[in-house]
Design a protein around this motif. Sequence first.
Motif, PDB file in Angstrom:
ATOM      1  N   ILE A 115       0.794  -0.939  -0.156  1.00 28.60           N
ATOM      2  CA  ILE A 115      -0.073   0.005  -0.037  1.00 28.60           C
ATOM      3  C   ILE A 115       1.008   1.407  -0.231  1.00 28.60           C
ATOM      4  CG2 ILE A 115      -1.857   1.249   1.175  1.00 28.60           C
ATOM      5  CD1 ILE A 115      -2.493  -1.178   2.723  1.00 28.60           C
ATOM      6  N   VAL A 169      -5.062   0.438  -3.271  1.00 32.12           N
ATOM      7  CA  VAL A 169      -5.516   1.096  -1.799  1.00 32.12           C
ATOM      8  C   VAL A 169      -6.625  -0.070  -1.402  1.00 32.12           C
ATOM      9  CG1 VAL A 169      -7.080   2.848  -0.740  1.00 32.12           C
ATOM     10  CG2 VAL A 169      -5.456   3.645  -2.856  1.00 32.12           C
ATOM     11  N   SER A 182      -9.425  -2.008   0.887  1.00 30.49           N
ATOM     12  CA  SER A 182     -10.845  -1.982   1.515  1.00 30.49           C
ATOM     13  C   SER A 182     -10.763  -1.859   2.890  1.00 30.49           C
ATOM     14  CB  SER A 182     -11.987  -2.581   0.695  1.00 30.49           C
ATOM     15  OG  SER A 182     -11.552  -3.907   1.043  1.00 30.49           O
ATOM     16  N   LEU A 201      -1.415   4.102   8.768  1.00 28.75           N
ATOM     17  CA  LEU A 201      -2.335   3.904   7.980  1.00 28.75           C
ATOM     18  C   LEU A 201      -3.496   4.770   8.081  1.00 28.75           C
ATOM     19  CD1 LEU A 201      -2.570  -0.021   8.203  1.00 28.75           C
ATOM     20  CD2 LEU A 201      -2.015   1.335   6.080  1.00 28.75           C
ATOM     21  N   ARG A 202      -3.465   5.364   9.234  1.00 30.11           N
ATOM     22  CA  ARG A 202      -4.866   6.411   9.480  1.00 30.11           C
ATOM     23  C   ARG A 202      -4.249   7.640   8.805  1.00 30.11           C
ATOM     24  NH1 ARG A 202      -8.635   5.429   8.816  1.00 30.11           N
ATOM     25  NH2 ARG A 202      -9.594   4.209  10.515  1.00 30.11           N
ATOM     26  N   GLY A 248      -2.549   8.076   6.372  1.00 25.94           N
ATOM     27  CA  GLY A 248      -2.451   8.126   4.845  1.00 25.94           C
ATOM     28  C   GLY A 248      -3.843   7.762   4.236  1.00 25.94           C
ATOM     29  N   TYR A 249      -4.703   7.240   5.075  1.00 27.02           N
ATOM     30  CA  TYR A 249      -6.332   6.847   4.712  1.00 27.02           C
ATOM     31  C   TYR A 249      -7.231   7.223   5.468  1.00 27.02           C
ATOM     32  CZ  TYR A 249      -3.200   4.728   1.080  1.00 27.02           C
ATOM     33  OH  TYR A 249      -2.178   4.583   0.226  1.00 27.02           O
ATOM     34  N   SER A 286     -10.346   7.474   5.740  1.00 22.42           N
ATOM     35  CA  SER A 286     -11.715   6.659   5.924  1.00 22.42           C
ATOM     36  C   SER A 286     -11.586   5.213   5.866  1.00 22.42           C
ATOM     37  CB  SER A 286     -12.580   7.396   4.990  1.00 22.42           C
ATOM     38  OG  SER A 286     -12.286   7.247   3.495  1.00 22.42           O
ATOM     39  N   LEU A 287     -10.290   4.860   5.638  1.00 22.51           N
ATOM     40  CA  LEU A 287     -10.153   3.245   5.594  1.00 22.51           C
ATOM     41  C   LEU A 287     -10.436   2.677   6.737  1.00 22.51           C
ATOM     42  CD1 LEU A 287      -8.732   1.201   4.061  1.00 22.51           C
ATOM     43  CD2 LEU A 287      -6.637   1.558   5.392  1.00 22.51           C
TER      44      LEU A 287
END
Length: 348
Positions: free
Chosen positions: A151, A165, A167, A186-187, A189-190, A192-193
């Motif tokens: 990722i 990306v 899910s 991770l949070r 970078g993303y 709403s993941l």
Amino acid sequence: MAPSPTTTTSQLHLMQKGGPFEFAQVPKPAPAPDQILVRQHATAINGLDLKQRDTGLFIPRWPHVLGIEGAGIVEAVGSDVRDFKPGDEVMACLAGRARGEDWGGSYQEHVNVPIDFFVAKKPKNISFEEAASLPIGYVTAVCAILDGLKIPLPFLPQTANSRHVPSSVLILGGSSATGAAALQLLRLGYPSLPIYATSSPGNFARLRSLGATQVFDYRSPSIVADIRAHQTPGSKGIDMIADFVSAGASQTDICEVLDPAGSKIYAALVTGVPVPVRDGVTHVEVDGWSIVDMQGGKSILPALTGLVEQGKYKLPVSVKVAGHGLEQIPKVMDEVLNLSGEKLVVKL
Ligand SMILES: NC(=O)c1ccc[n+]([C@@H]2O[C@H](COP(=O)([O-])OP(=O)(O)OC[C@H]3O[C@@H](n4cnc5c(N)ncnc54)[C@H](OP(=O)(O)O)[C@@H]3O)[C@@H](O)[C@H]2O)c1
């Protein structure tokens, strides 16, 4: 004639597998052209140090200086070094000796470290003790995300080698230093993941504050059903798993949470305990040392300084300072085994 005190430095030597430790006064090393000499002010104590003490793992000759991360002040720089100068405050991965290289080992007052990959300026808003707790967990977490899960991390643009990306991601060992680092990266970078994590209940609130969507108790006999029950409507399971504590070695049915139509990647940090995964799941081994082969690897640790100073990256685990001086280390290092959500650090 005995050397003057300013030309020598103190090391803590592990004399043989299982101990004992002895103190040694040795000539202060000169940095090679691509190295800096750091007067350390703090060393972290990691689980690997205990494994090396007890098994002799990765120790090519004796005596050996243990320790894989620390923080301090640059005292001298090699002839090719431009980005650091004496007086700079730095934090570093000092894992060279654990890799059979002739540098590193954080259980010493002065240590040489190569400037590529392994050292960065200490963030101004944290202490030496806090800085000493950061590099290994952060670098290993970045490797797990980029190299293990494949990722991209948008805030590390020089490393971008994938557009995938996910899910959803499940982090096994969310309260470990490496797992909590990966969670917040991770949070970041993303936003709403869906990011799920496992830990003891006492760490749930902290992991949610670092960005976990939901945290699950890894000791619950119904953990697989609990994770499956939490999936959002329409989701058939978790896209990919990152295991930082070899949890899959004991939780052998954990792959049942994976979406059969998803990426089905299981990235497992190398801990010395093998993790079997079921057929059809892509097993990827993760190691923090892989930054040396990674596109943009030299940019990874220096980026941490700005992330911390801008408040984007917090201490993944809090720091427990266990005294002052090399002589403390043999007395306190077994405390690592009883910590939860903390990293042990000794001032030097
Ligand atoms: N290959 C590499 O480059 C590399 C780099 C760094 C670390 N490592 C290795 O990776 C491992 C983790 O290191 P670390 O420093 O991040 O660990 P750590 O901070 O010491 O983490 C320990 C925590 O892991 C949690 N844990 C233990 N078993 C678990 C399970 N079955 N499921 C979920 N959580 C579990 C516990 O959390 P609770 O307190 O919440 O119960 C425990 O407090 C170690 O084996 C270390 O040697 C390898």
